[in-house]
Structures are given as structure tokens and as C-alpha cells.
Design a protein around this motif. Structure first.
Motif, PDB file in Angstrom:
ATOM      1  N   ALA A  71       0.948  -1.118   0.036  1.00  5.64           N
ATOM      2  CA  ALA A  71      -0.047   0.223  -0.147  1.00  5.64           C
ATOM      3  C   ALA A  71       0.974   1.211  -0.145  1.00  5.64           C
ATOM      4  CB  ALA A  71      -0.786  -0.176   1.319  1.00  5.64           C
ATOM      5  N   ARG A  72       2.009   1.089   0.918  1.00  4.50           N
ATOM      6  CA  ARG A  72       2.888   2.341   0.900  1.00  4.50           C
ATOM      7  C   ARG A  72       3.557   2.423  -0.805  1.00  4.50           C
ATOM      8  NH1 ARG A  72       4.464   1.074   6.322  1.00  4.50           N
ATOM      9  NH2 ARG A  72       6.133   0.023   5.774  1.00  4.50           N
ATOM     10  N   ALA A  74       2.081   1.742  -3.456  1.00  3.16           N
ATOM     11  CA  ALA A  74       1.189   2.469  -4.258  1.00  3.16           C
ATOM     12  C   ALA A  74       0.949   3.977  -3.894  1.00  3.16           C
ATOM     13  CB  ALA A  74      -0.311   1.825  -3.845  1.00  3.16           C
ATOM     14  N   ASP A  75       0.936   4.339  -2.744  1.00  2.95           N
ATOM     15  CA  ASP A  75       0.845   5.809  -2.295  1.00  2.95           C
ATOM     16  C   ASP A  75       2.266   6.599  -3.084  1.00  2.95           C
ATOM     17  OD1 ASP A  75      -1.120   5.342  -0.737  1.00  2.95           O
ATOM     18  OD2 ASP A  75      -0.116   5.330   1.264  1.00  2.95           O
ATOM     19  N   GLU A 107      -0.074   1.725 -10.106  1.00  8.42           N
ATOM     20  CA  GLU A 107      -0.626   2.107  -8.720  1.00  8.42           C
ATOM     21  C   GLU A 107      -1.597   1.011  -8.176  1.00  8.42           C
ATOM     22  OE1 GLU A 107      -2.401   5.797  -8.160  1.00  8.42           O
ATOM     23  OE2 GLU A 107      -3.198   5.218  -6.459  1.00  8.42           O
ATOM     24  N   ALA A 108      -2.642   0.824  -9.182  1.00  8.97           N
ATOM     25  CA  ALA A 108      -3.811   0.141  -8.833  1.00  8.97           C
ATOM     26  C   ALA A 108      -3.227  -1.496  -8.485  1.00  8.97           C
ATOM     27  CB  ALA A 108      -4.808   0.118  -9.953  1.00  8.97           C
ATOM     28  N   ARG A 111      -2.258  -1.449  -5.239  1.00 10.43           N
ATOM     29  CA  ARG A 111      -3.340  -1.504  -4.381  1.00 10.43           C
ATOM     30  C   ARG A 111      -4.200  -2.868  -4.101  1.00 10.43           C
ATOM     31  NH1 ARG A 111      -3.071   3.055  -2.205  1.00 10.43           N
ATOM     32  NH2 ARG A 111      -2.709   4.857  -3.541  1.00 10.43           N
ATOM     33  N   TYR A 112      -4.292  -3.485  -5.332  1.00 13.15           N
ATOM     34  CA  TYR A 112      -5.182  -4.647  -5.493  1.00 13.15           C
ATOM     35  C   TYR A 112      -4.415  -5.807  -4.942  1.00 13.15           C
ATOM     36  CZ  TYR A 112      -7.278  -8.726  -7.773  1.00 13.15           C
ATOM     37  OH  TYR A 112      -7.953  -9.762  -7.841  1.00 13.15           O
ATOM     38  N   ALA A 114      -2.124  -5.715  -2.385  1.00  7.76           N
ATOM     39  CA  ALA A 114      -2.144  -5.468  -1.021  1.00  7.76           C
ATOM     40  C   ALA A 114      -3.574  -5.865  -0.454  1.00  7.76           C
ATOM     41  CB  ALA A 114      -1.947  -3.789  -0.549  1.00  7.76           C
ATOM     42  N   ALA A 115      -4.594  -5.624  -0.814  1.00 10.86           N
ATOM     43  CA  ALA A 115      -6.022  -5.883  -0.511  1.00 10.86           C
ATOM     44  C   ALA A 115      -6.082  -7.530  -0.537  1.00 10.86           C
ATOM     45  CB  ALA A 115      -7.027  -5.338  -1.424  1.00 10.86           C
TER      46      ALA A 115
END
Ligand code: NAD
Length: 488
Positions: A71-72, A74-75, A107-108, A111-112, A114-115
């Protein structure tokens, strides 16, 4: 990260390999010159990666804890988005709108995954005895990610994110023509606080750096995106080590137009499907099959609109067709169109570089539509990887399916029709990893992607994408208290 530094096992340093140059697609000038990684650098990266992957600080993290790193990252990509897009436009020539989309996709992707880590599950299998049986997935250790030049940050993220999510260390080898974005991504990932050594970014020639990664005994898996010939060589080398590989390879994807299609949307979709990215896309809809009853109408409209596409530098947000990645690649595409002429093709538009002062220095090539060739011709069978489409008529569905499947490739397919039954029937009959119906070249990180036949092996994306970077282990755990029957 200095101008001539690569990331080897957590350390930015000059590579020990030969100098590689990134050339501007706008004028051929050198925009970056750096030393690539040699076999010694690869060895250092593998050792550092293996140590970092085995360090309890990483090894013992639970999946949801690894998720925080992703997530970091992605940020970080979001924070640096504009700079990453501009860098990629400079390096690859691609239009800025497209490179912005590729950065958003990277980025997505982080995030994906990470989720996905928040919901990672093992399996308790139905017991067939007095024991508990489980199937669990574990990281492989050190994995290689080898990527091509056409969509660098998206294809880099597509491998690095699930590989890290799975708990591995990763050696990322970008294409020698476009090393800059992978190195910048390396910096963003480093700034996320990921333990040093888990990521190495090793630009260099495929035959040197890539080959050293594939053959290194400490690398337990390679995920490759690139040409079919290279994929075949990597698969052969991997077989010697009994190493798993994922291969995302080339294509010559059929797009099919039935007479009942919405012609306005169809022609727009055909243009986007083959001429966006200047045709430098593995899924480019480069073989167009149009039903004979509407063939002339569709092809004439396509040619008129292809001729009106805005050709220009990638830095101009209005550009639709940017220069190709290098002058050498443009000349290769031009050579394949010359061969098409010799095969008897009629060139309906394009078939040359644009003329005039504004275009003289760039690696431009005009959107090109060809016709008059049989599906068996070299032009219809070989991937061109440029803004070149070949149109063919078909008579009926069986004739169409036979022609569309008559190729070594099986990456993607587009179907344009209002008849939902026909769309479904044909979609199921075409050999392809992805079928788009009344759309084309749409991607989603939650939907698996990959090819069949010589277009590849394995799937990326989707929740199961993580498992491509893991080993499966079965555990039998006896719960009984009695004697072991055979020996007692
Ligand atoms: P390529 O096969 O020449 O190179 C791809 C990568 O492999 C580069 O990093 C290169 O340095 C490396 N490489 C080359 N030889 C190697 C070797 N012997 N061992 C290890 N690594 C080696 O492909 P390219 O010209 O960079 O990219 C264009 C090709 O990629 C096209 O065929 C296109 O269809 C394909 N592609 C496929 C997908 C997909 O997802 N299916 C996506 C994008 C591009």
C-alpha cells in the motif's frame, strides 16, 4: 540513485556490465547512458535477495503485514505519478495520456495485491484419515521478472507487486531500450521502507543480464513478458533447472466485424485496438476480419479515419499516434510493410513515415491499412508490433473461425456484433486468452490475463496471480492416539 547507478541487492551502484543507451524516439539522441548488470551483479543481487527473503524481519511477516508495504508503494507511485509518466514518455515516446494511464495501472496493481493479502487463505482439505490435511502456499525465495519496453511501468508492477505480495525477493530486469522507469520505480519502492535487498533493478542486454537471471541456481521462478522467440529460449533454459516460468508472449490477434455491428462504435474500437500505442501492443488487433457483405464499407471508413489520426510527439496531449520506441524499430516495421507489398498487399493508407520537417527526426510511422493478402501470408502470420493492420473478408462463421484460429498465436480477440448469441458462440470457438465483445484493449487487474498456444503460459492478475510466485505445500497432521497400523 545517480545517473549511472542500478539497484543491486539494496545498493545503488554502477553496473559492472557494458554501457547501454536509451535513445530518444523524437530525435535519436542519447537520453541516458548507463552500465548494465553483468552476471556478477546478478549473483550479488541473488545473494542479497535470498538473505533478505530469509530474514525473519520479512519472512515472518503475516500476509496482512506485507500488505502495508504494498500500500505504501502504491502511495509512492501516486505521489510521483506525473514525474513517472513524463519519464516514460521521454524513454518510450508514448503519448503522455497513455503513460499517465500506465502509471495509474501500476498504482492500482500494488493496491489490488495489498488488498488481496488481507484475504489470503490456505485450504483445509477433506480428511481421508485420522489426520488434518492442509494445503498452504509459501514464497519461492528469489524470483526473476523480465519485462519488455512497450508498457514498462505497468508490466513491471504486474510482476513485482504479486511477487513481493507472495513474500519473495525480486530481480527486475527491464528492457535495455527503456531502463529509466524501472529504476525510478526502484527508488519509489525503496522509499516505501521495503527491507533492502528484496528488490534489485538490473537493466542490461537480454542475452547477458536476462540470461544470467534465468540460469542462476538461486532463482526459483522467472516471469517473462516479451517476444515468443525469447520466451521459447527462456523456457528451454528453465527446463534444465526444472524451474517454473510464466510466459506472456506475442500475438496476431483477430478482430471480427459482423454485418449487424454498430458501425460507428466498431470503427472507433478498431482504430483504438490497433493504432493506440502506435500498434506496439501485444494485444493489438492487427488482423481484421470483416464479413464480405460490409467489407468495403467498413474498410473504407477505417482508412478514412486512420488517415485523419493525429500523429505527433508523445508530449502533446492531443497526439493519438506517437513515434515508435526507436528508429531501428520503426525501420523494422517499415521493412515488414515492404515485404507485405512484395507479397502483393494493397496499401490503402500509410505505408511510410510522414513527410516534412516536423517529422524528419522522429521515429514516426503512419497508421497503415493493408488488404489483398491471404491469411497464410507472412504479413498475416507474423507480429509486426507497429501501426499496421491487415484486413481480410470472410464469408460465414465456420470460414471465419478457421481463419482466425489459423495462427500460432492465441492472445486476444475482438468481436463486434449486436447478436449476443453469435458473440458468445464465436467467443467460445476462438483460441485466445482474452476475448473482447463490442470493446477492445480493456484491462482490469482483477481479471486474469495471458495467452494460449505460442502466446504464453500461465496467467497474471486476479487474486490467483499471487500463486504464480508461490510453492504449494501439503501438510498431513495426525490427530489419532492409537498405534501406527503397518508397524504395529
Ligand atoms: P524481447 O523478447 O526482445 O525482450 C523482452 C525482455 O527479455 C527484455 O528485457 C530483453 O532484454 C529480455 N531478453 C531478451 N533475450 C533474453 C534471453 N535470452 N534471456 C533472458 N531475457 C532476455 O521483447 P521486446 O522486443 O522487448 O518486446 C516486444 C514483445 O513483447 C512482443 O512480441 C510483444 O508481443 C511482447 N509482449 C507481450 C505481452 C503479453 O503480456 N503477452 C505484453 C507486452 C509485450
Amino acid at each position: 540513485m545517480g545517473a549511472d547507478e542500478i539497484l543491486v541487492g539494496g545498493v545503488w551502484r554502477r553496473g559492472s556490465g557494458a554501457v547501454i543507451e536509451s535513445l530518444s524516439p523524437l530525435d535519436g539522441s542519447v537520453i541516458a547512458r548507463l552500465h548494465g548488470a553483468d552476471a556478477g551483479d546478478v549473483d550479488d543481487a541473488v545473494r542479497a535477495g535470498a538473505a533478505a527473503a530469509a530474514d525473519p524481519a520479512w519472512r515472518d511477516l503475516l500476509p496482512h503485514e506485507r500488505a502495508r508495504y504494498l500500500a505504501r508503494i502504491a502511495d509512492g507511485i501516486a505521489r510521483e505519478a506525473e514525474a513517472l509518466a513524463a519519464l516514460q514518455t521521454r524513454d518510450t515516446g508514448k503519448s503522455i495520456n497513455e503513460t499517465r494511464a500506465l502509471v495509474r495501472s501500476a498504482e492500482a496493481t500494488f493496491r489490488y495485491f495489498a488488498a488481496a493479502l488481507e484475504t489470503m487463505e490456505g485450504t483445509v482439505t477433506p480428511s481421508r484419515g485420522p489426520y488434518l490435511t492442509m494445503s498452504v502456499h509459501e514464497p519461492i525465495g528469489v524470483v526473476g521478472a523480465i519485462t519488455p519496453w512497450n508498457s514498462p511501468i505497468a508490466s513491471d508492477a504486474q510482476k513485482v507487486a504479486p511477487a513481493l505480495a507472495a513474500g519473495n525477493a525480486v530481480l527486475l530486469k527491464p528492457a535495455e531500450w527503456t531502463p529509466l522507469v524501472a529504476l525510478a520505480l526502484g527508488r519509489v519502492i525503496e522509499e516505501s521502507g521495503l527491507p533492502a535487498g528484496l528488490l534489485s533493478v538490473l537493466p542490461g542486454p537480454g542475452a547477458v543480464t536476462g540470461d544470467a537471471i534465468v540460469r542462476h541456481p538461486g532463482v526459483g521462478k522467472v516471469s517473462f513478458t516479451g517476444g515468443t522467440a525469447t520466451g521459447r529460449a527462456i523456457g528451454a533454459a528453465a527446463a534444465q533447472k526444472i524451474m517454473p516460468v510464466s510466459l506472456e508472449l506475442g500475438g496476431k490477434s483477430p478482430t471480427i466485424v459482423f454485418p449487424d455491428a454498430d458501425m460507428e462504435r466498431t470503427v472507433a474500437g478498431l482504430l483504438f485496438g490497433v493504432f493506440s500505442s502506435s500498434g506496439q501492443s501485444c494485444v493489438a488487433g492487427s488482423r481484421l476480419f470483416v464479413h464480405a457483405s460490409v467489407y468495403r464499407q467498413v474498410v473504407d471508413e477505417l482508412v478514412a479515419r486512420a488517415s485523419a489520426l493525429r500523429v505527433g510527439p508523445g508530449t502533446d496531449p492531443d497526439t493519438q499516434v506517437a513515434p515508435l520506441v526507436t528508429h531501428a524499430h520503426r525501420d523494422r516495421v517499415a521493412g515488414m510493410v515492404e515485404r507485405a507489398r512484395q507479397e502483393g498487399a494493397r496499401v490503402l493508407c500509410g505505408g511510410r513515415a510522414p513527410e516534412g520537417e516536423a517529422w524528419a527526426k522522429g521515429a514516426y510511422y503512419l497508421p497503415t491499412v493493408l488488404e489483398g493478402l491471404p491469411n497464410g501470408s507472412a504479413t498475416c502470420q507474423e507480429e509486426i508490433f507497429g501501426p499496421v493492420l491487415v484486413a481480410l473478408p470472410f464469408e460465414d462463421e465456420d470460414d471465419l473461425v478457421a481463419q482466425a484460429n489459423d495462427t500460432v498465436y492465441g492472445l486476444a480477440c475482438g468481436i463486434w456484433t449486436r447478436d449476443h448469441r453469435r458473440a458468445w458462440r464465436v467467443a467460445r470457438r476462438i483460441d485466445a486468452g482474452t476475448v473482447w465483445i463490442n470493446t477492445y484493449k480493456q484491462f482490469s487487474i482483477s481479471t486474469p490475463f495471458g495467452g494460449v498456444k505460442e502466446s504464453g503460459l500461465g496467467r497474471e492478475k486476479g487474486r490467483d496471480g499471487i500463486f504464480a510466485y508461490m510453492r504449494q505445500k501439503s501438510v498431513y497432521w495426525d490427530m489419532s492416539e492409537g498405534p501406527i497400523p503397518w508397524a504395529s
